[in-house]
Design a protein around this motif. Structure first.
Motif, PDB file in Angstrom:
ATOM      1  N   ALA A  62       0.853  -1.187   0.000  1.00 40.33           N
ATOM      2  CA  ALA A  62       0.000   0.000   0.000  1.00 40.33           C
ATOM      3  C   ALA A  62       0.885   1.231   0.000  1.00 40.33           C
TER       4      ALA A  62
ATOM      5  N   SER B 286       0.701   5.387   0.055  1.00 39.01           N
ATOM      6  CA  SER B 286      -0.145   6.564   0.229  1.00 39.01           C
ATOM      7  C   SER B 286       0.687   7.827   0.074  1.00 39.01           C
TER       8      SER B 286
ATOM      9  N   SER C 238       0.511  11.799   1.191  1.00 31.98           N
ATOM     10  CA  SER C 238      -0.108  12.834   2.002  1.00 31.98           C
ATOM     11  C   SER C 238       0.609  14.144   1.712  1.00 31.98           C
TER      12      SER C 238
ATOM     13  N   SER D 169      -4.489  14.258  -1.122  1.00 32.54           N
ATOM     14  CA  SER D 169      -3.813  12.988  -0.862  1.00 32.54           C
ATOM     15  C   SER D 169      -4.180  12.003  -1.963  1.00 32.54           C
TER      16      SER D 169
ATOM     17  N   ALA E   8      -3.545   7.457  -3.189  1.00 31.53           N
ATOM     18  CA  ALA E   8      -3.113   6.125  -2.780  1.00 31.53           C
ATOM     19  C   ALA E   8      -3.087   5.202  -3.986  1.00 31.53           C
ATOM     20  N   THR E   9      -2.188   4.214  -3.919  1.00 31.16           N
ATOM     21  CA  THR E   9      -2.094   3.220  -4.974  1.00 31.16           C
ATOM     22  C   THR E   9      -1.429   1.979  -4.390  1.00 31.16           C
TER      23      THR E   9
ATOM     24  N   CYS F  37       4.725  16.261  -0.883  1.00 29.49           N
ATOM     25  CA  CYS F  37       3.982  15.091  -0.435  1.00 29.49           C
ATOM     26  C   CYS F  37       4.905  14.162   0.339  1.00 29.49           C
TER      27      CYS F  37
ATOM     28  N   THR G 236       4.122   7.065   2.119  1.00 33.36           N
ATOM     29  CA  THR G 236       4.165   6.002   3.116  1.00 33.36           C
ATOM     30  C   THR G 236       3.890   4.682   2.414  1.00 33.36           C
TER      31      THR G 236
ATOM     32  N   HIS H 226       8.971   5.578   4.744  1.00 33.58           N
ATOM     33  CA  HIS H 226       8.509   6.882   4.291  1.00 33.58           C
ATOM     34  C   HIS H 226       9.503   7.511   3.324  1.00 33.58           C
TER      35      HIS H 226
END
Length: 251
Positions: A63, A65, A67, A72, A74-75, A93, A96, A105
């Protein structure tokens, strides 16, 4: 409403609903109003980011993400740890990547390639210490702290932190890193370069068996950042602007 008006208004409302739904999908699930399809009018820009998540082995199907200062996304990474996304946001950005018990991170100050590895994790630790905070607080407070945003979007500050990570790791663990630009150098797991450097760091003890930076490496970079803090010349609370300047260097 009489019958004549109903026959006219209902088709118009239906058309508006369809148009609104199309706009919602085009905006990646974030509703926006205007003629520019989510960009410009709301202050966001179209950002394309990609990279590879690895610890010496690929973080596959992880996962990922993003931010950002605003917005934000996600993929998921693919089998080789590679990820890519295009969405509307305001940079910088923080990335994570989570796979099993490993969470790493990274950051992106522009569009392009930004990897996520134990080295980028240590870079965030270093930057957080320079800013007088913890990595967790840096990540959580990014959307509301103008100083954090100004530093992480500043290429000079970020690349100085990258260099500090390389210098400290090489000196402390007696390794030679062949890809010092680990943040933005495209790489394939199993090939020489960023990935082979991760293997060398793991062998030297800087990366543990879970693919996370060893606590001693975290302490090393935290102390290095504290030794070279940013100096602020203006208030740094959200919305006040302000600037930050590095006093730079490595331990």
């Amino acid at each position: 409403m009489n019958t004549h008006h109903a026959r006219f208004v209902r088709p118009v409302l239906a058309a508006l609903c369809v148009a609104s739904l199309a706009t919602l999908v085009a905006c990646g699930g974030s509703f926006c109003v205007g003629f520019d399809n989510c960009g410009g009018g709301n202050g966001l820009q179209n950002v394309a980011l990609s990279g590879t998540a690895a610890t010496g082995k690929a973080l596959a199907s992880a996962a990922v993400s993003f931010s950002c200062a605003r917005s934000s996304g996600a993929t998921l990474s693919d089998g080789g740890g590679h990820y890519s996304i295009t969405f509307n946001a305001t940079l910088p950005c923080i990335l994570t990547v989570t796979s099993g018990g490993t969470t790493l991170h990274s950051l992106a100050f522009a569009g392009g390639t930004f990897n996520t590895t134990p080295e980028t994790e240590l870079m965030l630790v270093y930057l957080a210490s320079q800013l007088g905070t913890s990595e967790a607080s840096l990540i959580a407070d990014l959307p509301n702290n103008s100083q954090f945003q100004q530093v992480l979007v500043n290429q000079t500050d970020v690349l100085a932190a990258q260099s500090a990570v390389v210098t400290n790791l090489q000196q402390h663990y007696a390794v030679t890193l062949t890809a010092p630009a680990f943040l933005s150098t495209p790489f394939i797991v199993g090939q020489a370069g960023v990935d082979s450097d991760l293997g060398a760091l793991a062998t030297a003890g800087a990366i543990d068996t879970n693919g996370m930076p060893d606590p001693a490496a975290v302490s090393l970079l935290s102390a290095a950042g504290l030794a070279h803090p940013f100096t602020t010349t203006a208030k740094t609370s959200a919305g006040t602007g302000g600037t930050a300047n590095a006093t730079g260097g490595t331990m």
